[in-house]
Design an enzyme around this catalytic site. Sequence first.
Site, short mmCIF file in Angstrom:
data_model
loop_
_atom_site.label_atom_id
_atom_site.label_comp_id
_atom_site.label_asym_id
_atom_site.label_seq_id
_atom_site.Cartn_x
_atom_site.Cartn_y
_atom_site.Cartn_z
N GLY A 13 0.81 -1.21 0.00
CA GLY A 13 0.00 0.00 0.00
C GLY A 13 0.84 1.26 0.00
O GLY A 13 2.07 1.23 0.19
N GLN A 14 0.18 2.38 -0.19
CA GLN A 14 0.89 3.66 -0.33
C GLN A 14 1.54 4.12 0.97
O GLN A 14 2.65 4.66 0.96
CB GLN A 14 -0.07 4.73 -0.85
CG GLN A 14 -0.36 4.61 -2.32
CD GLN A 14 0.89 4.78 -3.17
OE1 GLN A 14 1.55 5.81 -3.12
NE2 GLN A 14 1.23 3.76 -3.95
N ILE A 15 0.86 3.95 2.10
CA ILE A 15 1.47 4.38 3.37
C ILE A 15 2.72 3.56 3.65
O ILE A 15 3.78 4.11 3.98
CB ILE A 15 0.46 4.26 4.53
CG1 ILE A 15 -0.71 5.22 4.33
CG2 ILE A 15 1.16 4.56 5.87
CD1 ILE A 15 -1.80 5.09 5.38
N ARG A 30 -19.99 2.76 8.77
CA ARG A 30 -18.86 2.58 9.69
C ARG A 30 -18.92 1.22 10.38
O ARG A 30 -17.89 0.58 10.61
CB ARG A 30 -18.84 3.71 10.72
CG ARG A 30 -17.55 3.75 11.57
CD ARG A 30 -17.50 5.02 12.41
NE ARG A 30 -16.30 5.06 13.24
CZ ARG A 30 -15.12 5.52 12.87
NH1 ARG A 30 -14.97 5.96 11.63
NH2 ARG A 30 -14.10 5.53 13.70
N ASN A 81 -12.71 -4.99 9.34
CA ASN A 81 -11.37 -4.81 9.91
C ASN A 81 -11.23 -5.50 11.25
O ASN A 81 -10.13 -5.90 11.63
CB ASN A 81 -11.04 -3.32 10.01
CG ASN A 81 -10.61 -2.76 8.67
OD1 ASN A 81 -9.82 -3.37 7.96
ND2 ASN A 81 -11.15 -1.60 8.31
N VAL A 136 -2.12 1.41 12.48
CA VAL A 136 -2.44 2.54 11.61
C VAL A 136 -3.79 2.35 10.93
O VAL A 136 -4.52 3.31 10.71
CB VAL A 136 -1.34 2.72 10.54
CG1 VAL A 136 -1.65 3.89 9.62
CG2 VAL A 136 0.02 2.91 11.19
N ARG A 158 -1.07 17.76 12.20
CA ARG A 158 -1.97 18.71 11.53
C ARG A 158 -2.26 19.91 12.42
O ARG A 158 -2.21 21.06 11.98
CB ARG A 158 -3.27 17.99 11.16
CG ARG A 158 -3.11 17.00 10.02
CD ARG A 158 -4.29 16.06 9.91
NE ARG A 158 -4.23 15.27 8.67
CZ ARG A 158 -4.94 14.18 8.43
NH1 ARG A 158 -5.79 13.73 9.36
NH2 ARG A 158 -4.83 13.54 7.28
N HIS A 214 -9.36 8.60 16.94
CA HIS A 214 -8.88 9.11 15.65
C HIS A 214 -10.06 9.07 14.68
O HIS A 214 -10.29 8.10 13.98
CB HIS A 214 -7.73 8.26 15.13
CG HIS A 214 -7.33 8.61 13.72
ND1 HIS A 214 -6.72 9.81 13.40
CD2 HIS A 214 -7.46 7.93 12.56
CE1 HIS A 214 -6.49 9.84 12.10
NE2 HIS A 214 -6.93 8.71 11.57
#
EC number: 1.1.1.37
Length: 326
Positions: free
Chosen positions: A15-17, A99, A106, A130, A163, A188
């Site tokens: 994956g990208q992360i 959700r 998950n 993560v 952020r 989060h």
Amino acid sequence: MFSQTVSVAVTGGTGQIAYCFLFALAHGDIFGPDTGIDLRIYDIPGTERSLSGVRMELDDGAFPLLQRVQVTTSLHDAFDDIDAAFLIGSVPRGPGMERRDLLKKNGEIFATQGKVLNTAAKREAKIFVVGNPVNTNCWIAMNHAPRLLRKNFHAMLRLDQNRMHSMLAHRAEVPLSAVSQVVVWGNHSAKQVPDFTQALIHGRPIVETIADRDWLENIMVPSVQSRGSAVIEARGKSSAASAARALAEAARSIYQPKEGEWFSSGVCSDNNPYGLPEDIIFGFPCRMLGTGEYEIVPGLPWDAFIRGKMQISLDEILQEKASVSL
């Protein structure tokens, strides 16, 4: 050559992360320039070709710290006798997905990973989660790995902290280094609690520099809460490079701490100093003690605004917990 070698697993390796994170890890950004790395990169069956490409790039990077790079679709091989795991892979939220559906999908993934960690990883292994919904995924993994130390499970809130840190520095027109004690509590999610009341600028309370309470409450807080969605809307994809950097910083705060540094992390609430319910993963301000252990920063006051936001975030975490079964 190396003072020590650590065995590290990274899931979601194609994956990208993970792609962004792996090169920071290999460079020594987390464990330091004198620690060798035995790296295991995991992804699900069917990703073998992509995994081999990731390994090629790491080989081509000629990173001196990488003593071994193994790519695998076996969780047991990935987690065998590891010192640290970075659980990045998860099912992303798709169009029309509720959700609760995401929690179910998950939940199964992180229950499985927790069980394998329980049998394969070192008891003292540190686990950094993560994949979203990260607080609840972390809680699921922790409760399926009872042999591991509960205090060593971390859900990533560092991206939220970063952020907030950046927004405060820009508003105050000061360098990032001038802003400290940036705290994010809770879940989060869009109900996280960016707590500006603890922040300092040049060592002084933030209100001495940013006196506009309306901006802090009604612009900054919701902007941090919704930043992930804003990135998706603008970029067409979720945060990757900034998430990878935040993960590297979150781990570095533990393995290479700066004296007096506070960092936000979702950790087990057992015996927390704020009287919050036990057996949840909740975002707290933490600091290292110089012994390789962290503590939750105690005794921070909550004004009425922050207290109200805290209850909303806590309620969401408890609702998520109640919606999944172990």
